[in-house]
Design a protein around this motif. Sequence first.
Motif: not given
Length: 285
Positions: A121-141
């Motif tokens: 078995r292996s888990p279901h997986i999602i890859r995500v690329m966020p960015n550092t403006p996430a630190l201010l709640g203004e990210g793009a992913s």
Amino acid sequence: MSSQLEKSKLCFIGGGNMAGAIIGGLVTKGIDKQNIYVSEPWDVNREKIAATGVRTSASNIEASQDAELLVLAVKPQVTKGVCQELAGAWAARTSLPLIVSIAAGITLESLKEWFKLADGRSPHIIRVMPNTPALLGEGASGLFASDDVSQAEKDLAASLLASVSKVTEWVDREELIDVVTGLSGSGPAYFFAVVEHLIESGISLGLTRDQATRLAKQTCYGAGKMLVESSDEPAQLRRNVTSPKGTTEAALKSFETSGLKEAVDKAVKAAADRGKELGETLAKS
């Protein structure tokens, strides 16, 4: 914030800046702090995370034992070992957590192999690329899911990222995550570099550093706000401030002569290529 996310037991493996930003966003939006369990080996980071009121541990296995959604937020170079450690501890679990990986460059193929349990078995997986403006709640992913991920699981991951991202974009081919890396993942650094050079140019022409810094920062902030809030395309916004034979036109022609378009193209491709290369190298390790 989805009701499913509010009910889910969340685990973060790694408590660095990006994980901290997402955790902060979740807490701000009212997620029960006792439903968030963070594993972080470094005392300083762990204490900082613990100060938010969520549960913490130095043990990956302890933090993940009841998780329904696990955010893999470790450095790419240690990802394989962490995945294998967790897989080895999950043999008795009847269901596996949804994995959301923010480890740059690591492919789904590698993650599935490293997370594979002894019973196959292996888990279901999602890859995500966020960015550092996430630190201010203004990210793009950017996000990409393996074929076995359900719509409900996609919605859960999107809700998680929405706590810190104003834009979440699903891509339909995994290689496009590397393009997202080159565009928005690394993009804030390009923006900062341009501001650096604007400041230095102003100084070289006679402004004080403080004056040049204040003017450059506010100009870029204001322009960014116009980009987000205006219905016009960037090209139209550019044309709106470019009078024929005026000062802006002179500057833009200088950019064109210096090869700005080619320089940007090369930079984004270099970052995307490096993401791909990193994944390929670590897959062989």
